[in-house]
Design an enzyme around this catalytic site. Structure first.
Site, PDB file in Angstrom:
ATOM      1  N   ARG A  37       0.818  -1.217   0.000  1.00 25.60           N
ATOM      2  CA  ARG A  37       0.000   0.000   0.000  1.00 25.60           C
ATOM      3  C   ARG A  37       0.848   1.261   0.000  1.00 25.60           C
ATOM      4  O   ARG A  37       0.377   2.325  -0.404  1.00 25.60           O
ATOM      5  CB  ARG A  37      -0.937  -0.003   1.215  1.00 25.60           C
ATOM      6  CG  ARG A  37      -2.084  -0.968   1.041  1.00 25.60           C
ATOM      7  CD  ARG A  37      -2.991  -1.011   2.243  1.00 25.60           C
ATOM      8  NE  ARG A  37      -4.262  -1.623   1.892  1.00 25.60           N
ATOM      9  CZ  ARG A  37      -5.223  -1.883   2.751  1.00 25.60           C
ATOM     10  NH1 ARG A  37      -5.075  -1.591   4.032  1.00 25.60           N
ATOM     11  NH2 ARG A  37      -6.349  -2.431   2.339  1.00 25.60           N
ATOM     12  N   LYS A 198     -17.034 -16.432   5.682  1.00 22.45           N
ATOM     13  CA  LYS A 198     -18.486 -16.239   5.757  1.00 22.45           C
ATOM     14  C   LYS A 198     -19.131 -16.008   4.400  1.00 22.45           C
ATOM     15  O   LYS A 198     -18.716 -15.121   3.660  1.00 22.45           O
ATOM     16  CB  LYS A 198     -18.785 -15.030   6.634  1.00 22.45           C
ATOM     17  CG  LYS A 198     -18.437 -15.239   8.085  1.00 22.45           C
ATOM     18  CD  LYS A 198     -18.888 -14.022   8.843  1.00 22.45           C
ATOM     19  CE  LYS A 198     -18.753 -14.191  10.331  1.00 22.45           C
ATOM     20  NZ  LYS A 198     -19.072 -12.924  11.001  1.00 22.45           N
ATOM     21  N   GLY A 346      -6.170  -7.953   0.900  1.00 22.80           N
ATOM     22  CA  GLY A 346      -6.286  -8.671   2.166  1.00 22.80           C
ATOM     23  C   GLY A 346      -5.545  -9.998   2.161  1.00 22.80           C
ATOM     24  O   GLY A 346      -4.387 -10.068   1.776  1.00 22.80           O
ATOM     25  N   GLY A 369     -11.897  -4.903   1.152  1.00 19.52           N
ATOM     26  CA  GLY A 369     -13.297  -4.479   1.173  1.00 19.52           C
ATOM     27  C   GLY A 369     -13.636  -3.552   0.008  1.00 19.52           C
ATOM     28  O   GLY A 369     -14.701  -3.651  -0.601  1.00 19.52           O
TER      29      GLY A 369
HETATM   30  C1  3PG Z   1      -8.614  -1.644   5.027  1.00 19.05           C
HETATM   31  O1  3PG Z   1      -7.539  -2.027   5.497  1.00 19.05           O
HETATM   32  O2  3PG Z   1      -9.526  -2.413   4.724  1.00 19.05           O
HETATM   33  C2  3PG Z   1      -8.787  -0.181   4.788  1.00 19.05           C
HETATM   34  O3  3PG Z   1      -7.643   0.521   5.159  1.00 19.05           O
HETATM   35  C3  3PG Z   1      -9.984   0.311   5.552  1.00 19.05           C
HETATM   36  O4  3PG Z   1      -9.823   0.040   6.907  1.00 19.05           O
HETATM   37  P1  3PG Z   1     -11.086  -0.407   7.758  1.00 19.05           P
HETATM   38  O5  3PG Z   1     -11.526  -1.747   7.206  1.00 19.05           O
HETATM   39  O6  3PG Z   1     -10.624  -0.466   9.187  1.00 19.05           O
HETATM   40  O7  3PG Z   1     -12.152   0.648   7.549  1.00 19.05           O
END
Ligand code: 3PG
Ligand code: MG
Length: 389
Positions: A37, A198, A346, A369
């Site tokens: 990132r 999930k 992720g 997300g």
């Molecule tokens: C992430 O790591 O998913 C983004 O930086 C957003 O963070 P958050 O999920 O804590 O809102």
């Protein structure tokens, strides 16, 4: 999607630029585990430095919930950014106000300052207009380079574009281009591989993908809820009973594939006794912890033959060998595929990196997300703010 580009900014030497970056990197004991990132934001930061702007980087780390918690200070991130840029990046002792302003004011054109964790102030997540106004005060332009946080309608994402000239950074533009290419479903066969714990987290994205993909291959713990929907025995595997009907509905499309065999153990431990069984025959007291070898081969073949692949979520408990084999097989297939290959952020980004294959795919998204929400609805609050602000 048309986003305002950096080149359109009315930028002059010495202008102050507020750059929102997703600085939320995985860390263990103050040491950064993966800096994708940060490295992916460097071209935008460097371009701003070349324009001789005063570059002020803002971001969040963790979830400190509106309170100052020095364990979640951006100090280590500022140091690392400085190492990557080959210049000192000063960490301001706050987000705005009398202790921050003199530091920004004394920063020479072309140099970089980092603000402290935005989430130390409750105004960030509450999207408080007063916080937005304070955050924006004194800046000439705003750049959103935080794709991974652009699904959050938080102050630093949606506030500044309302009040000053703004643009999308290079990474943000690239992320949106890549994911839009998948959404347009130009390349077929288009195969999605989805894992994770999930079904409820992935339901909307599976629905969106079924409108575009030729097949959706399901792995991870969520596969067991699909198996229950087929009336199979899953032993003590993780199941979301309230999602069984939804899973049956998705299976009825005929384009959702679920594992034919699974790796099981009594405990999710590397020393536990491990067996491979047909997916519907898990004894009580045992739980599924990975897709089995036959499933790994079948999924791998489908992925390698695809013209476009989206992979999001591990196939099993990949942090604990031997339950990493299914995830590794999918990662290798994605890497070997000649098609357009995209890894969602992720855990799957961590997995592909762990297997040393990250540079063999077309794109590793910096958003987990955010990439899922973009696929679900083709837009994000942060992108809307840049277009309409
Ligand atoms: C992430 O790591 O998913 C983004 O930086 C957003 O963070 P958050 O999920 O804590 O809102
Ligand atoms: Mg997140």
């Amino acid at each position: 999607m048309d986003l305002p580009r950096l080149e359109t900014l009315p930028l002059k030497r010495g202008h102050r630029v507020l750059v929102r970056v997703d600085l939320n990197v995985p860390m263990t004991d103050g040491v950064i585990d993966a800096d994708l990132r940060i490295t992916t934001a460097l071209p935008t930061i460097q371009w701003l430095r070349e324009q001789r702007a005063v570059v002020v980087v803002a971001g969040h780390l963790g979830r400190p919930k509106g309170e100052v918690n020095l364990a979640e200070s951006l100090g280590p991130v500022a140091t690392h950014l400085g190492d990557l840029l080959g210049t000192e990046v000063v960490l301001a002792p706050g987000i705005f106000g009398p202790r921050v302003e003199p530091i920004v004011a004394s920063t020479p054109p072309g140099e970089v300052v980092m603000l402290e964790n935005l989430r130390f102030d409750p105004g960030e997540e509450a999207c408080d207009p007063a916080f937005s106004a304070n955050l924006s005060a004194g800046y000439d332009v705003y750049v959103n380079e935080a794709f991974g946080a652009s699904h959050r309608a938080h102050a630093s994402i949606v506030g500044p574009p309302e009040t000053m000239p703004h643009a999308a950074g290079r990474l943000l533009v690239r992320e949106v281009e890549v994911l839009s290419r998948l959404l347009d479903a130009r390349d077929h066969p288009f195969v999605a591989v989805l894992g994770g714990a999930k079904v409820s987290d992935k339901l909307k994205v599976i629905e969106a993908l079924l409108e575009r993909c030729d097949s959706v291959l399901v792995g991870g713990a969520m596969a067991f809820t699909f198996l229950v929907a087929q009336g199979r025995s899953v032993g003590d595997s993780l199941v979301q009973p309230e999602m069984v009907d939804e899973c049956a509905r998705l299976l009825a499309t005929g384009r959702v594939r679920i594992p034919s065999d699974v790796v099981i153990a009594r405990e999710p431990s590397g020393d536990a006794e491990v067996r491979v069984v047909p997916a519907g025959a898990i004894p009580d007291g045992w739980k599924g912890l990975d897709i089995g070898p036959a499933t790994a081969i079948a999924y791998g073949d489908e992925v390698e033959a695809a013209a476009a692949v989206l992979w999001n979520g591990p196939m099993g408990m990949f942090e604990v060998p031997p339950f990493d084999a299914g995830t590794r097989a999918v990662a290798e297939a994605v890497a070997h595929s000649d098609g357009f290959s995209v890894v969602g952020g992720g855990d799957s980004a961590a997995a592909i990196r762990q297997f040393g294959l990250a540079d063999r795919v077309s794109h590793v998204s910096t958003g987990g997300g955010a990439s899922l929400e973009f696929i679900e609805r083709g837009d994000l609050p942060g992108l809307e703010a840049l277009r309409h602000g």
